[in-house]
Design an enzyme around this catalytic site. Structure first.
Site, short mmCIF file in Angstrom:
data_model
loop_
_atom_site.label_atom_id
_atom_site.label_comp_id
_atom_site.label_asym_id
_atom_site.label_seq_id
_atom_site.Cartn_x
_atom_site.Cartn_y
_atom_site.Cartn_z
CB CYS A 88 -0.99 -0.04 1.17
SG CYS A 88 -2.32 1.17 1.03
CG HIS A 175 -3.33 -3.44 3.25
ND1 HIS A 175 -2.36 -3.04 4.15
CD2 HIS A 175 -3.87 -2.30 2.77
CE1 HIS A 175 -2.33 -1.73 4.23
NE2 HIS A 175 -3.24 -1.24 3.39
CD GLU A 177 -0.91 -6.10 5.43
OE1 GLU A 177 -1.11 -4.96 5.87
OE2 GLU A 177 -0.83 -6.33 4.20
#
Length: 200
Positions: A88, A175, A177
Site C-alpha cells: 500500500c 494489503h 497481510e
C-alpha cells in the site's frame, strides 16, 4: 528466513497489527524497524535481513512534506540490494523512489476487492487471473515507475502490483497481510514473495 518489517504507521497499535498479520501469513517471526529510525539504511545493513517489507500508512505521500519525511526510506530501496515488498503506502514509496507520482483519488477504497493480473510473475503462482484482496487506500501511483513492469490492475488503480525488471523489488497497492479463510490470496502472495526472495 529473516524478515525485516519497516513500519510506516504513526500509530503503535497499527504497527503491531501489521507485524502480527505478516507473521501469521509467513509463519516467520519478523523484526520491526520504524520509519523514524536515524540512519535507516545503515541499520538495515547491520541487521542483514533476507527481505524487507514496507508497511502501509495513514500518511499521504502526495504531500511534499510527507515525501521529505520518508526520503531515507525511498533512498534505501534504491541503494540497498535486497528483496523488497512494499504494501500500500510502501508500494507508493517504491513508485515515488523510481519517478512515479502519487495522486489522490478523492475517496477511500476499502474492503476486499477484485484485482486482475495482467502480467505473469512468480508472485502470483497458484492464483487465478482474478484475485480478491484487501484494499484500504485513497492514493495511488499515477503510472508504472521507471524500470518496473505492471503486474495487476483494478477498477480504482491501474497500477495494483509492480516488479522491478532486474531486481527483486515488488510493490502491491493492496494489503496481502490482511487475509482470512474466505480470502486467502493475500497470504499466498506473501508466501510466494518469500519463495522468490529465497532464490535471490
Amino acid at each position: 528466513m529473516k524478515i525485516l518489517v519497516i513500519n510506516n504507521y504513526k500509530e503503535p497499535e497499527k504497527a503491531k497489527q501489521a507485524l502480527r498479520n505478516i507473521a501469521l501469513c509467513t509463519g516467520e517471526k519478523p523484526e520491526i524497524l520504524d520509519y523514524t529510525t536515524a540512519r535507516l539504511g545503515d541499520i538495515v545493513l547491520q541487521k542483514d535481513p533476507d527481505v524487507a517489507i514496507l508497511t502501509g500508512s495513514n500518511f499521504m505521500l502526495a504531500k511534499a512534506d510527507t515525501r521529505m519525511v520518508f526520503q531515507q526510506e525511498m533512498d534505501l530501496v534504491r541503494k540497498i540490494d535486497l528483496p523488497f515488498l512494499g504494501i500500500c503506502f510502501g508500494h507508493q514509496l517504491i513508485g515515488a523512489a523510481y519517478g512515479s507520482k502519487v495522486v489522490d483519488l478523492g475517496h477511500t477504497v476499502r474492503d476486499f476487492k477484485e484485482v486482475r493480473r495482467i502480467g505473469n510473475d512468480p508472485l502470483f503462482d497458484g492464483l487465478p487471473s482474478l484475485i480478491k484482496v484487501s484494499e484500504s487506500h485513497r492514493q495511488i501511483l499515477n503510472r508504472v515507475p521507471e524500470e518496473f513492469r505492471n503486474l495487476a490492475e483494478s477498477g480504482t488503480s491501474p497500477v495494483e502490483a509492480i516488479v522491478h525488471k532486474s531486481r527483486p523489488i515488488y510493490g502491491v497497492q493492496f494489503h496481502p497481510e490482511r487475509t482470512d479463510d474466505k480470502h486467502p490470496h493475500g497470504r499466498i502472495i506473501l508466501q510466494n514473495f518469500l519463495k522468490v526472495a529465497a532464490k535471490f
